[in-house]
Motif scaffolding. Structure first.
Motif, PDB file in Angstrom:
ATOM      1  N   GLY A   1       1.173   4.970   5.154  1.00  0.00           N
ATOM      2  CA  GLY A   1       2.363   4.050   5.126  1.00  0.00           C
ATOM      3  C   GLY A   1       3.371   4.352   5.858  1.00  0.00           C
TER       4      GLY A   1
ATOM      5  N   VAL B   1       0.609   4.350  -2.887  1.00  0.00           N
ATOM      6  CA  VAL B   1       0.303   5.690  -2.540  1.00  0.00           C
ATOM      7  C   VAL B   1       1.482   6.586  -2.895  1.00  0.00           C
TER       8      VAL B   1
ATOM      9  N   GLU C   1      -6.527   3.569  10.139  1.00  0.00           N
ATOM     10  CA  GLU C   1      -5.672   3.766  11.603  1.00  0.00           C
ATOM     11  C   GLU C   1      -6.222   4.816  12.359  1.00  0.00           C
TER      12      GLU C   1
ATOM     13  N   GLN D   1      -7.447   0.267   2.891  1.00  0.00           N
ATOM     14  CA  GLN D   1      -8.130  -0.304   3.940  1.00  0.00           C
ATOM     15  C   GLN D   1      -9.593  -0.468   3.641  1.00  0.00           C
TER      16      GLN D   1
ATOM     17  N   GLY E   1       0.817  -1.203   0.124  1.00  0.00           N
ATOM     18  CA  GLY E   1       0.036   0.102  -0.204  1.00  0.00           C
ATOM     19  C   GLY E   1       0.871   1.220   0.059  1.00  0.00           C
ATOM     20  N   SER E   2       1.792   1.465   0.932  1.00  0.00           N
ATOM     21  CA  SER E   2       2.860   2.267   0.675  1.00  0.00           C
ATOM     22  C   SER E   2       3.502   2.675  -0.547  1.00  0.00           C
TER      23      SER E   2
ATOM     24  N   ASP F   1      -7.226   7.225  -1.071  1.00  0.00           N
ATOM     25  CA  ASP F   1      -6.507   5.911  -0.672  1.00  0.00           C
ATOM     26  C   ASP F   1      -7.568   4.909  -0.162  1.00  0.00           C
TER      27      ASP F   1
ATOM     28  N   GLU G   1      -8.256   8.998   2.819  1.00  0.00           N
ATOM     29  CA  GLU G   1      -8.855   7.811   2.811  1.00  0.00           C
ATOM     30  C   GLU G   1     -10.453   8.167   2.960  1.00  0.00           C
TER      31      GLU G   1
ATOM     32  N   LYS H   1      -4.149  -4.391   0.319  1.00  0.00           N
ATOM     33  CA  LYS H   1      -4.808  -5.180   1.631  1.00  0.00           C
ATOM     34  C   LYS H   1      -5.501  -6.340   0.854  1.00  0.00           C
TER      35      LYS H   1
HETATM   36  C1  LIG Z   1      -5.318   3.510   4.285  1.00  0.00           C
HETATM   37  C2  LIG Z   1      -3.943   3.061   4.024  1.00  0.00           C
HETATM   38  N1  LIG Z   1      -2.825   3.273   3.108  1.00  0.00           N
HETATM   39  C3  LIG Z   1      -1.658   2.884   2.959  1.00  0.00           C
HETATM   40  C4  LIG Z   1      -1.311   1.889   3.946  1.00  0.00           C
HETATM   41  C5  LIG Z   1       0.108   1.066   3.815  1.00  0.00           C
HETATM   42  O1  LIG Z   1      -0.064  -0.239   3.473  1.00  0.00           O
HETATM   43  P1  LIG Z   1       0.991  -1.311   3.374  1.00  0.00           P
HETATM   44  O2  LIG Z   1       0.969  -1.694   4.779  1.00  0.00           O
HETATM   45  O3  LIG Z   1       0.657  -2.393   2.543  1.00  0.00           O
HETATM   46  O4  LIG Z   1       2.248  -0.527   3.221  1.00  0.00           O
HETATM   47  C6  LIG Z   1      -2.284   1.269   4.925  1.00  0.00           C
HETATM   48  C7  LIG Z   1      -1.853   0.098   5.891  1.00  0.00           C
HETATM   49  O5  LIG Z   1      -2.495  -0.057   7.013  1.00  0.00           O
HETATM   50  C8  LIG Z   1      -3.426   1.630   5.102  1.00  0.00           C
HETATM   51  O6  LIG Z   1      -4.591   1.598   5.853  1.00  0.00           O
END
Ligand SMILES: Cc1ncc(COP(=O)(O)O)c(C=O)c1O
Length: 374
Positions: free
Chosen positions: A86, A61, A162, A193, A57-58, A190, A157, A219
């Protein structure tokens, strides 16, 4: 999708036996194309789209920001309070919370600006003023402080993960989207999640009628295999020069096959409806618990993404100790819970969409006992 969903296992195992790697930039392969075409079809909007795949995810993004900068030729990125995007240098900078995500890891990336999130439960002048006031502060940040013509994108998001499953006040995201469109700023959702059926729609953006310029997923996308995606308007994605975006393992064939299994499972078992049904059970059980305790300040979320915010009775003061005690009780009785929130006072519930009603209700009975034991 839960553990070892049959279509995921079958597709991934089959792909594992065929080939595990070529590097898509060197030798393209079909499972990648199929995932890309599926995301192009499912993401909001009927415009022409492109998808690029990544591992986390990081990473996705971060690449969405690169696309936005290449397309707009502007540097700035606007994010929100309570955001999590991330753990890479740029996405850690975009993330709001210091502990544990940022502490001691600076200096941070430049050109990242933060606006207030329309967080109804904690809006100082009350939830009824939340959308309008948060939007006005956001607009002022962009127009008066950064300068709209310096802003490449707003990354949000559609339901903050989180941050504590914060559902932005109704109307806020639409106002942000209109504002961005007027100023040539790209809107990046984003959905790492909240996306891929979690909230009862394919993407959480759909609840607000948003058509983001870029959508980021990860995810749930590949049933636990490392896969992430950026799906966006063709002209934005095409603005990045060939070879500029990618990576050795990005869109690994086995992970792509797993994602195709996820799409199969969602359609075969009608998991959009199932996510909603799971959410209904969660909300009804949590409301039942709320009637017996005064630590449960807010219950919120959409579909199978529901959170409970715990407070000191009679106040809105975050009650981290109560969350810790509930979690511990649950753990000791065989139920794993996950906490969230900038103040660490939120319990989040996001069971697999394959969970049965019976198992979910059994787990929630343990949660109920945990509250009773406080
Ligand atoms: C909304 C959101 N963006 C990005 C990420 C980052 O994803 P990753 O842990 O796969 O790098 C997360 C991970 O929890 C997330 O919840």
């Amino acid at each position: 999708m839960g553990n070892a969903a049959p279509a995921v296992v079958e597709r991934a195992a089959d792909q594992l036996a065929r080939y595990t790697h070529t590097c898509f930039l060197a030798t393209p392969y079909e499972p990648y194309i199929e995932v890309a075409e599926t995301l192009n079809r499912l993401t909001p909007g009927t415009h022409e789209k492109r998808t690029a795949l990544f591992n986390t995810g990081s990473e996705a993004v971060e690449n969405a920001v690169k696309y936005a900068r290449a397309a707009t030729k502007r540097p700035a990125v606007v994010v929100f309070d309570h955001a999590f995007h991330g753990r890479s240098l740029l996405t850690m900078t975009m993330t709001a919370k210091n502990q544990p995500y940022k502490h001691s890891f600076g200096p941070f990336a430049p050109e990242v600006y933060r606006a207030p999130m329309a967080y109804p439960y904690r809006w100082p002048s009350g939830p009824e003023n939340c959308a309008a006031e948060a939007f006005s502060q956001f607009a002022q940040l962009v127009d008066a402080q950064i300068g709209a013509d310096a802003v490449a994108c707003v990354v949000v998001e559609p339901i903050q993960g989180e941050g504590g499953f914060i559902v932005p006040a109704d109307g806020f995201l639409r106002a942000v989207a209109d504002f961005c469109r007027d100023r040539g700023i790209l809107l990046v959702a984003d959905e790492v999640q909240a996306g891929i059926a979690r909230t009862g729609t394919w993407f959480a953006s759909e609840h607000d009628g948003l058509v983001p310029d870029l959508v980021v997923t990860a995810k749930g996308l590949a049933g636990g295999m490392p896969l992430a995606a950026v799906t966006g308007r063709a002209e934005i994605m095409d603005a990045a020069h060939p070879g500029g975006i990618g990576g050795t393992y990005s869109g690994n064939p086995v992970a792509c096959a797993a994602a195709l299994g996820v799409f199969d499972e969602i359609e075969k078992h009608q998991l959009l409806d199932r996510a909603q049904a799971i959410g209904d059970i969660l909300v009804s059980e949590l409301r039942g618990i709320a009637a017996t305790t005064d630590v449960l300040g807010d219950i919120r979320g959409r579909g199978a993404m529901i959170a409970a915010e715990l407070v000191v009775p009679g106040t809105r003061t975050p009650n981290r100790d109560a969350v810790a005690a509930v979690s511990r009780h649950c753990l000791n009785n065989g139920v794993l819970t996950l906490t969230a929130g900038t103040f660490g006072n939120v319990l989040r519930f996001l069971p697999p969409l394959s969970i049965s009603d019976d198992l979910l209700i059994e787990a929630l009975a343990v949660v109920r006992d945990a509250f009773a034991a406080l």
